[in-house]
Write a protein that holds these residues in place. Structure first.
Motif, mmCIF file in Angstrom:
data_model
loop_
_atom_site.group_PDB
_atom_site.id
_atom_site.type_symbol
_atom_site.label_atom_id
_atom_site.label_comp_id
_atom_site.label_asym_id
_atom_site.label_seq_id
_atom_site.Cartn_x
_atom_site.Cartn_y
_atom_site.Cartn_z
ATOM 1 N N PHE A 75 0.829 -1.207 0.000
ATOM 2 C CA PHE A 75 0.000 0.000 0.000
ATOM 3 C C PHE A 75 0.859 1.252 0.000
ATOM 4 C CE2 PHE A 75 -2.308 3.345 2.330
ATOM 5 C CZ PHE A 75 -3.424 3.470 1.515
ATOM 6 N N HIS A 76 1.906 1.254 0.834
ATOM 7 C CA HIS A 76 2.735 2.446 0.973
ATOM 8 C C HIS A 76 3.744 2.600 -0.156
ATOM 9 C CE1 HIS A 76 1.080 3.503 4.832
ATOM 10 N NE2 HIS A 76 1.384 2.328 5.343
ATOM 11 N N ASN A 77 4.154 1.492 -0.763
ATOM 12 C CA ASN A 77 5.179 1.567 -1.810
ATOM 13 C C ASN A 77 4.851 0.632 -2.962
ATOM 14 O OD1 ASN A 77 7.469 2.099 -3.238
ATOM 15 N ND2 ASN A 77 8.888 1.239 -1.769
ATOM 16 N N PRO A 78 3.730 0.868 -3.663
ATOM 17 C CA PRO A 78 3.363 -0.019 -4.772
ATOM 18 C C PRO A 78 4.356 0.006 -5.916
ATOM 19 C CG PRO A 78 1.945 1.919 -4.727
ATOM 20 C CD PRO A 78 2.741 1.936 -3.457
ATOM 21 N N HIS A 79 5.153 1.075 -6.019
ATOM 22 C CA HIS A 79 6.144 1.136 -7.092
ATOM 23 C C HIS A 79 7.152 -0.003 -6.996
ATOM 24 C CE1 HIS A 79 5.640 5.645 -8.316
ATOM 25 N NE2 HIS A 79 4.587 4.895 -8.582
ATOM 26 N N MET A 80 7.423 -0.468 -5.788
ATOM 27 C CA MET A 80 8.349 -1.580 -5.613
ATOM 28 C C MET A 80 7.925 -2.773 -6.462
ATOM 29 S SD MET A 80 9.168 -3.739 -2.130
ATOM 30 C CE MET A 80 9.807 -2.322 -1.242
ATOM 31 N N PHE A 81 6.631 -3.012 -6.509
ATOM 32 C CA PHE A 81 6.118 -4.182 -7.221
ATOM 33 C C PHE A 81 5.922 -3.897 -8.706
ATOM 34 C CE2 PHE A 81 4.958 -4.515 -2.765
ATOM 35 C CZ PHE A 81 5.550 -5.729 -2.457
ATOM 36 N N GLU A 82 5.695 -2.638 -9.075
ATOM 37 C CA GLU A 82 5.653 -2.286 -10.494
ATOM 38 C C GLU A 82 7.035 -2.477 -11.117
ATOM 39 O OE1 GLU A 82 3.355 -1.290 -12.840
ATOM 40 O OE2 GLU A 82 1.947 -2.039 -11.348
ATOM 41 N N ILE A 83 8.077 -2.100 -10.374
ATOM 42 C CA ILE A 83 9.447 -2.322 -10.843
ATOM 43 C C ILE A 83 9.698 -3.816 -11.003
ATOM 44 C CG2 ILE A 83 11.890 -2.090 -10.233
ATOM 45 C CD1 ILE A 83 11.082 0.492 -8.711
ATOM 46 N N LEU A 84 9.236 -4.586 -10.023
ATOM 47 C CA LEU A 84 9.382 -6.048 -10.070
ATOM 48 C C LEU A 84 8.707 -6.620 -11.320
ATOM 49 C CD1 LEU A 84 10.057 -8.794 -8.669
ATOM 50 C CD2 LEU A 84 7.855 -8.600 -7.516
ATOM 51 N N CYS A 85 7.501 -6.150 -11.630
ATOM 52 C CA CYS A 85 6.776 -6.663 -12.800
ATOM 53 C C CYS A 85 7.505 -6.316 -14.090
ATOM 54 C CB CYS A 85 5.358 -6.101 -12.826
ATOM 55 S SG CYS A 85 4.296 -6.706 -11.490
ATOM 56 N N GLY A 86 8.041 -5.102 -14.163
ATOM 57 C CA GLY A 86 8.801 -4.721 -15.350
ATOM 58 C C GLY A 86 10.020 -5.589 -15.542
ATOM 59 N N ALA A 87 10.727 -5.864 -14.446
ATOM 60 C CA ALA A 87 11.911 -6.721 -14.520
ATOM 61 C C ALA A 87 11.535 -8.140 -14.927
ATOM 62 C CB ALA A 87 12.625 -6.726 -13.170
ATOM 63 N N GLN A 88 10.442 -8.639 -14.376
ATOM 64 C CA GLN A 88 9.991 -9.995 -14.671
ATOM 65 C C GLN A 88 9.698 -10.173 -16.155
ATOM 66 O OE1 GLN A 88 9.889 -12.784 -13.255
ATOM 67 N NE2 GLN A 88 8.454 -13.994 -14.445
ATOM 68 N N ASN A 89 9.121 -9.171 -16.793
ATOM 69 C CA ASN A 89 8.782 -9.262 -18.209
ATOM 70 C C ASN A 89 10.019 -9.472 -19.082
ATOM 71 O OD1 ASN A 89 6.079 -8.985 -17.703
ATOM 72 N ND2 ASN A 89 5.987 -6.807 -18.221
ATOM 73 N N VAL A 90 11.145 -8.919 -18.636
ATOM 74 C CA VAL A 90 12.388 -9.096 -19.390
ATOM 75 C C VAL A 90 13.051 -10.425 -19.053
ATOM 76 C CG1 VAL A 90 14.742 -8.201 -19.684
ATOM 77 C CG2 VAL A 90 12.803 -6.623 -19.639
#
Length: 339
Positions: A75-90
């Motif tokens: 909730f406080h740092n959703p960007h952490m998981f958006e970064i994770l998703c971007g990395a996962q796609n590669v």
């Protein structure tokens, strides 16, 4: 003379096999023994020899994403998981597994890095800024372990990192507000020690100085990244003899508190006071009125970080230190239309 695993075992009063099992994260070793051995390793400055482990010659097919997590992190740092998703796609397209490792603090992150390198459990590591420390970064650099730090470290280092330019974000927010006709502009942010908040504030101040605009000291407030802090900082601004006509809020939580304070004083957004914030969290559109935002594409940041890391795995001597993903402006109804 370099400290060896035998030195650690002798100092801790255990066998070398026990030390090896702890390094390899094997079960059936008591918590007290593990803690004692780790303390001895830290005191003796013992690091498993990456060359001896021959990690360069043996591909594990695993990449670690390391971050500090706690209650309500999503909730406080959703960007952490958006970064994770971007990395996962590669990474998934290159036949690697991406393992998310959440730790309780920076010391745990450092301990996990020691185990990872010593036990050859990964080919590379993406280190979120929340887990970054000088100890961890120096260890990864010393052992030539492929890594990318997400967010520029707040200290000089030859480590490889990737970040967005938060000073540009602060300048962009200020430039847009001026174009909208606002001239008495305040900034309410996080702690003075916070790197991101400080850089965004520097961008705001830089634009004001370059364009000959007056900066009122009492229009700059420091707090915490909570709506309660945002409310209190906004209350302080609204109790001053001269009121701001626009406020730059350092995050969405602070903006939520600011909106509540403005409503309490029966003022209108954006006519009486305009609001702009950073990072397009889901909250940005749920707040009434929806917030104008200076946003960064953190998903793309994750993609770029992973791409660079894969290059470093092939060539560990590659050094990359760069700002990426320039911010973009998302205009909503918390600010007046440009003049």
């Amino acid at each position: 003379m370099a400290v060896t695993i035998k030195d650690v075992a002798r100092e801790a009063g255990v066998s070398t096999a026990t030390v090896s099992k702890i390094l390899n994260n094997k079960p059936y070793i008591s918590e007290s023994t593990t803690r004692r051995v780790m303390e001895v390793m830290k005191r003796l400055n013992y690091h498993p020899n990456a060359q001896a482990s021959n990690f360069k010659c043996k591909r594990t097919g695993n990449i670690i994403y390391l971050a500090v997590t706690e209650l309500n992190t999503a909730f406080h740092n959703p960007h952490m998981f958006e970064i994770l998703c971007g990395a996962q796609n590669v990474i998934r397209n290159k036949n690697y597994n991406l393992s998310f490792m959440g730790v309780s603090d920076k010391q745990d992150a450092y301990d996990l890095a020691i185990k990872t390198v010593g036990c050859n459990t990964a080919d590379g590591m993406l280190v979120h800024g929340s887990a970054t420390s000088r100890l961890l970064v120096d260890f990864l650099v010393k052992n030539d372990f492929p890594h990318i730090i997400i967010g520029r470290p707040p200290f000089a280092s030859p480590s490889s990192w990737i970040d967005t330019n938060n000073r540009v974000s602060g300048q962009m927010a200020m430039e847009y507000l001026e174009k909208c006709g606002y001239c008495q502009i305040a900034f309410i942010g996080g702690p003075r020690s916070d790197e991101i908040s400080r850089h965004r504030l520097q961008g705001f101040v830089s634009y004001m100085n370059i364009n000959g605009l007056a900066i009122q000291d009492d229009f700059i407030k420091y707090g915490t990244y909570t709506k309660e802090s945002g409310y209190l900082m906004m209350e302080e601004l609204l109790c001053q003899p001269t009121l701001p006509d626009a406020v730059i809020c350092e995050n969405n939580q602070i903006a939520m508190g600011a909106v509540r304070a403005i409503e309490k004083h029966l003022l209108s957004i954006p006519e009486d006071i305009g609001l702009i914030t950073f990072d397009d969290y889901p909250l940005s559109q749920l707040i009434d009125p929806p917030l104008t935002v200076v946003d960064i594409d953190v998903h793309e940041m994750g993609r770029q970080a992973a791409s660079i890391l894969l290059q470093k795995i092939k060539n560990p001597s590659l050094q990359v230190q760069s700002f990426v993903t320039l911010p973009n402006l998302i205009i909503r109804s918390s600010t007046k239309n440009q003049n």
